[in-house]
Enzyme design. Structure first.
Site, PDB file in Angstrom:
ATOM      1  N   CYS A   2       0.854  -1.190   0.000  1.00 39.17           N
ATOM      2  CA  CYS A   2       0.000   0.000   0.000  1.00 39.17           C
ATOM      3  C   CYS A   2       0.889   1.240   0.000  1.00 39.17           C
ATOM      4  O   CYS A   2       2.099   1.151   0.125  1.00 39.17           O
ATOM      5  CB  CYS A   2      -0.870   0.009   1.256  1.00 39.17           C
ATOM      6  SG  CYS A   2      -1.832  -1.473   1.460  1.00 39.17           S
ATOM      7  N   ARG A  27       1.603   1.732  -6.012  1.00 41.70           N
ATOM      8  CA  ARG A  27       1.759   0.731  -4.931  1.00 41.70           C
ATOM      9  C   ARG A  27       0.426   0.048  -4.596  1.00 41.70           C
ATOM     10  O   ARG A  27       0.384  -0.920  -3.837  1.00 41.70           O
ATOM     11  CB  ARG A  27       2.314   1.389  -3.678  1.00 41.70           C
ATOM     12  CG  ARG A  27       3.693   2.020  -3.829  1.00 41.70           C
ATOM     13  CD  ARG A  27       4.114   2.705  -2.552  1.00 41.70           C
ATOM     14  NE  ARG A  27       4.285   1.752  -1.477  1.00 41.70           N
ATOM     15  CZ  ARG A  27       5.405   1.069  -1.259  1.00 41.70           C
ATOM     16  NH1 ARG A  27       6.434   1.227  -2.072  1.00 41.70           N
ATOM     17  NH2 ARG A  27       5.508   0.198  -0.265  1.00 41.70           N
ATOM     18  N   TRP A  75      -3.727  -1.603  -1.275  1.00 43.01           N
ATOM     19  CA  TRP A  75      -3.671  -2.820  -2.090  1.00 43.01           C
ATOM     20  C   TRP A  75      -4.138  -3.910  -1.134  1.00 43.01           C
ATOM     21  O   TRP A  75      -3.390  -4.327  -0.241  1.00 43.01           O
ATOM     22  CB  TRP A  75      -2.261  -3.097  -2.598  1.00 43.01           C
ATOM     23  CG  TRP A  75      -2.172  -4.371  -3.370  1.00 43.01           C
ATOM     24  CD1 TRP A  75      -1.766  -5.591  -2.908  1.00 43.01           C
ATOM     25  CD2 TRP A  75      -2.535  -4.584  -4.723  1.00 43.01           C
ATOM     26  NE1 TRP A  75      -1.842  -6.532  -3.882  1.00 43.01           N
ATOM     27  CE2 TRP A  75      -2.308  -5.950  -5.010  1.00 43.01           C
ATOM     28  CE3 TRP A  75      -3.017  -3.766  -5.739  1.00 43.01           C
ATOM     29  CZ2 TRP A  75      -2.555  -6.502  -6.268  1.00 43.01           C
ATOM     30  CZ3 TRP A  75      -3.256  -4.321  -6.993  1.00 43.01           C
ATOM     31  CH2 TRP A  75      -3.027  -5.664  -7.239  1.00 43.01           C
ATOM     32  N   ASN A 101       0.676  -0.276   6.131  1.00 43.31           N
ATOM     33  CA  ASN A 101       1.100  -1.055   4.963  1.00 43.31           C
ATOM     34  C   ASN A 101       1.787  -2.300   5.507  1.00 43.31           C
ATOM     35  O   ASN A 101       2.741  -2.198   6.267  1.00 43.31           O
ATOM     36  CB  ASN A 101       2.083  -0.263   4.092  1.00 43.31           C
ATOM     37  CG  ASN A 101       2.642  -1.119   2.952  1.00 43.31           C
ATOM     38  OD1 ASN A 101       1.973  -2.060   2.516  1.00 43.31           O
ATOM     39  ND2 ASN A 101       3.851  -0.832   2.507  1.00 43.31           N
ATOM     40  N   GLY A 102       1.271  -3.483   5.147  1.00 42.62           N
ATOM     41  CA  GLY A 102       1.886  -4.728   5.619  1.00 42.62           C
ATOM     42  C   GLY A 102       0.811  -5.748   5.943  1.00 42.62           C
ATOM     43  O   GLY A 102      -0.341  -5.610   5.553  1.00 42.62           O
ATOM     44  N   GLU A 487       6.862 -20.195 -20.957  1.00 39.54           N
ATOM     45  CA  GLU A 487       6.809 -18.880 -20.314  1.00 39.54           C
ATOM     46  C   GLU A 487       7.978 -18.009 -20.769  1.00 39.54           C
ATOM     47  O   GLU A 487       7.808 -16.835 -21.062  1.00 39.54           O
ATOM     48  CB  GLU A 487       6.798 -19.048 -18.795  1.00 39.54           C
ATOM     49  CG  GLU A 487       6.868 -17.774 -17.983  1.00 39.54           C
ATOM     50  CD  GLU A 487       5.741 -16.787 -18.279  1.00 39.54           C
ATOM     51  OE1 GLU A 487       4.754 -17.166 -18.939  1.00 39.54           O
ATOM     52  OE2 GLU A 487       5.868 -15.620 -17.883  1.00 39.54           O
ATOM     53  N   LYS A 491       7.585 -14.383 -22.675  1.00 40.77           N
ATOM     54  CA  LYS A 491       8.236 -13.163 -22.179  1.00 40.77           C
ATOM     55  C   LYS A 491       9.008 -12.492 -23.306  1.00 40.77           C
ATOM     56  O   LYS A 491       8.910 -11.297 -23.538  1.00 40.77           O
ATOM     57  CB  LYS A 491       9.183 -13.491 -21.018  1.00 40.77           C
ATOM     58  CG  LYS A 491       8.534 -13.854 -19.725  1.00 40.77           C
ATOM     59  CD  LYS A 491       7.867 -12.703 -19.002  1.00 40.77           C
ATOM     60  CE  LYS A 491       6.447 -12.488 -19.337  1.00 40.77           C
ATOM     61  NZ  LYS A 491       5.410 -13.401 -19.010  1.00 40.77           N
ATOM     62  N   GLU A 494       6.702 -11.050 -26.233  1.00 38.59           N
ATOM     63  CA  GLU A 494       5.762  -9.958 -25.944  1.00 38.59           C
ATOM     64  C   GLU A 494       6.458  -8.634 -25.630  1.00 38.59           C
ATOM     65  O   GLU A 494       5.828  -7.587 -25.722  1.00 38.59           O
ATOM     66  CB  GLU A 494       4.789 -10.329 -24.834  1.00 38.59           C
ATOM     67  CG  GLU A 494       5.365 -10.411 -23.443  1.00 38.59           C
ATOM     68  CD  GLU A 494       4.258 -10.660 -22.405  1.00 38.59           C
ATOM     69  OE1 GLU A 494       3.154 -10.120 -22.528  1.00 38.59           O
ATOM     70  OE2 GLU A 494       4.520 -11.420 -21.470  1.00 38.59           O
ATOM     71  N   HIS A 510      10.248 -33.996 -34.028  1.00 36.57           N
ATOM     72  CA  HIS A 510       8.969 -34.178 -34.751  1.00 36.57           C
ATOM     73  C   HIS A 510       8.650 -32.969 -35.609  1.00 36.57           C
ATOM     74  O   HIS A 510       7.491 -32.662 -35.861  1.00 36.57           O
ATOM     75  CB  HIS A 510       7.848 -34.445 -33.737  1.00 36.57           C
ATOM     76  CG  HIS A 510       8.066 -35.671 -32.925  1.00 36.57           C
ATOM     77  ND1 HIS A 510       7.879 -36.934 -33.418  1.00 36.57           N
ATOM     78  CD2 HIS A 510       8.544 -35.822 -31.662  1.00 36.57           C
ATOM     79  CE1 HIS A 510       8.175 -37.824 -32.487  1.00 36.57           C
ATOM     80  NE2 HIS A 510       8.589 -37.179 -31.410  1.00 36.57           N
ATOM     81  N   LYS A 609      -2.363  -4.672 -19.767  1.00 36.00           N
ATOM     82  CA  LYS A 609      -2.055  -5.437 -18.555  1.00 36.00           C
ATOM     83  C   LYS A 609      -3.206  -6.377 -18.199  1.00 36.00           C
ATOM     84  O   LYS A 609      -2.995  -7.455 -17.681  1.00 36.00           O
ATOM     85  CB  LYS A 609      -1.776  -4.496 -17.379  1.00 36.00           C
ATOM     86  CG  LYS A 609      -1.330  -5.206 -16.098  1.00 36.00           C
ATOM     87  CD  LYS A 609      -0.106  -6.062 -16.329  1.00 36.00           C
ATOM     88  CE  LYS A 609       0.233  -6.924 -15.142  1.00 36.00           C
ATOM     89  NZ  LYS A 609       1.275  -7.923 -15.453  1.00 36.00           N
TER      90      LYS A 609
HETATM   91  C1  AGP Z   1       1.814 -12.322 -19.606  1.00 36.88           C
HETATM   92  O1  AGP Z   1       3.077 -11.710 -19.537  1.00 36.88           O
HETATM   93  C2  AGP Z   1       0.793 -11.460 -20.323  1.00 36.88           C
HETATM   94  N1  AGP Z   1       0.717 -10.173 -19.766  1.00 36.88           N
HETATM   95  C3  AGP Z   1      -0.543 -12.162 -20.477  1.00 36.88           C
HETATM   96  O2  AGP Z   1      -0.315 -13.402 -21.115  1.00 36.88           O
HETATM   97  C4  AGP Z   1      -1.308 -12.450 -19.156  1.00 36.88           C
HETATM   98  O3  AGP Z   1      -0.660 -13.468 -18.426  1.00 36.88           O
HETATM   99  C5  AGP Z   1      -2.715 -12.916 -19.536  1.00 36.88           C
HETATM  100  O4  AGP Z   1      -3.374 -11.864 -20.208  1.00 36.88           O
HETATM  101  C6  AGP Z   1      -3.553 -13.350 -18.328  1.00 36.88           C
HETATM  102  O5  AGP Z   1      -3.723 -12.249 -17.478  1.00 36.88           O
HETATM  103  P1  AGP Z   1      -4.318 -12.512 -16.002  1.00 36.88           P
HETATM  104  O6  AGP Z   1      -3.327 -13.386 -15.288  1.00 36.88           O
HETATM  105  O7  AGP Z   1      -4.437 -11.152 -15.396  1.00 36.88           O
HETATM  106  O8  AGP Z   1      -5.630 -13.193 -16.160  1.00 36.88           O
END
Ligand code: AGP
Length: 614
Positions: A2, A27, A75, A101-102, A487, A491, A494, A510, A609
């Site tokens: 927070c 935060r 938060w 905060n905590g 993963e 990363k 994207e 394959h 996001k």
């Molecule tokens: C991951 O780096 C991306 N930002 C994206 O794949 C994300 O994981 C996906 O949109 C799911 O988001 P969420 O975990 O908020 O549901």
């Protein structure tokens, strides 16, 4: 995580506090509040759900006078985001107001003790317990605020950064910290208080960073006084802030993504706090205990998620099937919701989501719930739509994740899955006591091992320069490391816009091996575990075709280091915990390649996001 702000001086406090909260919204931003001692010596507390702008609307036409105040942007960790749970919290007499905060781990015990003495609570937060405890000690023992705070904090187990106002003492703020940051700004006849220097630097560059166990007695017209819980005074060390506001919001890092990669040890520690006991010989998820029968009798688990969260689900599948012998299916939420899945009341559906607002995952949850399934959430944003749609769940408690590329949320999700699988396996007795204890102990060491991996940051930054030419990457892994390969590839693609694909290492022959040539970097997770020999031969196949191999290996590996072009050594761990270790260098690799290419790391093109639309 927070945001806390405080002010005492000659100026009107409210504008300074609101501006400070806006500087700290990174935060946490699910609710906000302010406490002011007015010119008529009233202690006014105003709180609103939502962002700081909601609070500004709320205080329209209200008395916001006064030159002393504290403010908070939340938060949520305990208690849904709403005005009742927002800070500041009044004591029952409404003569004290406190922000925090905590996490107070023993709040339930303290709350019961206070309720037995007739105290009533207006919120479900751990913070309100603290302000009531301070008042109880103050009134019962006829103490001043400082002494009451010292005695109360001696009873608290957990992390805190707090600030407290007392209505009848409009010249003093008491602040204290343990494991959560708190900074005092020293101006001309005025003091500032904040979670970090961001809200302070525009007024003064002289600050005191409180240390754990320290209490600041901030008194108008007097020098700052710092004491500990036993009232032993220390001389505060005044430092000069040299960073600008933008740098400060990112904790001094150039991007939120790097800050969030670097804070993973602390975040994973927070994720496990109160769930793994101090002796690390037991792990308990309260949701599992509350719904034990439902979870243990499930015919199968179905995991629904998107993107990085879906990768965490693959690891969750492996953990739960391996420890608990319960069949698990992992579904892309976007596919699951439209293919009329076979789902009924014997199924448990686990929804994973950092934001808690992903439209496809929410729709999948609603569909599964409509067919009688029991829904378990693994989310980060407390009180967001997906957790509210579930029957129960476990928050990952890693704090706000601002960078679009998910990093600490992924390792937080995997940590919760590990604790879920362990808790269930112990109840089902499908894991030996020895194996259980060994995994719990090793899990408790993961934050320290992550810190070791993060020391590789500069070296990975250097090697990233080699690969900015690349147009394609392949990531390979087996077993628990296959989702890590997926993963790592996500990363990279994207944030650097380099095409990257993750595959099970054995899948190369394959088809994908046709892609291998001297221009193709291949990242292989090759830590020393069950399938090491198999991965070793996969690396040899790639080298035979002149592929460039970047291998993530266990420190001290002397075999692959002779074959691979580049080796990144990580601490040894247990195979089932490898994802928490091996993912970190891949996060750093993708970050530094993207930075070398001059990309907008925190806000990559075309992405958001939280994907709240289909
Ligand atoms: C991951 O780096 C991306 N930002 C994206 O794949 C994300 O994981 C996906 O949109 C799911 O988001 P969420 O975990 O908020 O549901």
């Amino acid at each position: 995580m927070c945001g806390i702000v405080g002010y005492i001086g000659k100026k009107s406090a409210y504008p300074i506090l609101i501006k400070g909260l806006k500087r700290l919204e990174y935060r946490g931003y699910d609710s906000a509040g302010v406490a002011l001692i007015s010119e008529q010596q009233q202690l006014n507390v105003y709180k609103a759900k939502g962002k700081v702008s909601e609070l500004e609307d709320f205080v329209e036409n209200k008395d916001i006078s006064g030159n002393i105040g504290i403010a908070h942007t939340r938060w949520a960790t305990h208690g849904e985001p709403c005005s009742a749970n927002a800070h500041p919290h009044y004591s029952s007499s409404e003569t004290l107001a406190l922000i925090h905060n905590g996490i107070i781990e023993n709040y339930a015990v303290l709350k019961e003790k206070l309720q037995a003495k007739g105290y009533e609570f207006k919120s479900s937060t751990d913070t309100e317990v603290l302000v009531q405890l301070i008042e109880y000690i103050k009134v019962t023992n006829n103490l001043d605020l400082l002494s009451a705070v010292q005695l109360a904090l001696n009873e608290v187990i957990g992390a805190y950064a707090i600030a407290v106002l007392e209505k009848d003492h409009p010249d003093e703020i008491i602040a204290a910290r343990k494991s959560s940051p708190l900074v005092v700004g020293i101006g001309e006849d005025e003091f500032f208080l904040a979670s970090d220097a961001t809200p302070i630097v525009e007024y003064t560059d002289k600050v005191v960073y409180l240390e754990d166990g320290e209490i600041a007695v901030i008194h108008r017209g007097k020098d700052l006084k710092v004491v500990n819980l036993n009232n032993v005074e220390s001389t505060p060390e005044v430092k000069q802030v040299v960073m600008n506001i933008g740098q400060l919001e990112k904790g001094g890092y150039p991007h939120f993504m790097l800050k969030e990669i670097m804070e993973q040890p602390d975040c994973i520690y927070d994720c496990m706090r109160g769930r793994i006991n101090v002796d690390a010989n037991n792990v308990v998820l309260s949701a599992v205990i509350d719904y034990k029968e439902k979870l243990l009798n499930a015919k199968r688990f179905v995991i629904v998620a998107c993107g990085t969260s879906w990768h965490a689900g693959l690891i969750g599948k492996h953990l739960i099937e391996s420890f608990c012998r319960i069949p698990v299916e992992v579904e892309y939420a976007s596919e699951f919701r439209y293919r009329d899945p076979v789902i009924d009341e014997t199924d448990v559906v686990i929804a994973i989501s950092q934001s808690g607002e992903t439209a496809d995952t929410l729709a999948a949850v609603e569909l599964a719930k409509s067919r009688g399934a029991f829904i378990y959430g693994i989310c980060n944003s407390v009180g967001s739509s997906i957790p509210r749609a579930t029957h129960t769940g476990s928050y990952i408690h890693v704090g706000p994740e601002i960078g679009v590329a998910s990093t600490k949320a992924f390792t937080g999700q995997v940590t919760v899955f590990t604790m879920l699988a362990l808790t269930l396996a112990k109840e089902k007795k499908t894991i030996s006591e020895d194996e259980y204890l060994k995994i719990v102990k090793e899990l408790s060491h993961i934050p320290e091992k992550m810190k070791e991996v993060l020391k590789l940051n500069d070296g990975i930054a250097e090697l990233s320069k080699i690969f900015t030419y690349a147009h394609n990457f392949i990531y390979l892994g087996r077993g628990y490391s296959y989702p890590v390969a997926l993963e790592g590839a996500l990363k990279l693609k994207e944030i650097s816009y380099i095409h990257a694909e993750g595959y099970p290492a054995a899948e190369m022959k394959h088809g994908p091996i046709a892609l291998i040539d001297a221009e193709m970097p291949v990242v292989v997770i090759a830590t020393q575990n069950g399938l090491y020999e198999k991965v070793l031969s996969n690396i040899q196949e790639i080298k035979a075709r002149k592929g460039k191999v970047i291998a993530i290996v266990t420190e001290g590996d002397e075999i692959i280091s002779k074959i691979a072009d580049i080796c990144i050594e990580v601490p040894a761990s247990m195979e089932c915990l490898d994802p928490l270790i091996a993912t970190v260098p891949l996060q750093l690799l993708s970050y530094h390649v993207a930075v070398c290419k001059g990309m907008d790391v925190d806000q990559p093109r075309n992405l958001a996001k939280s994907v709240t639309v289909e």
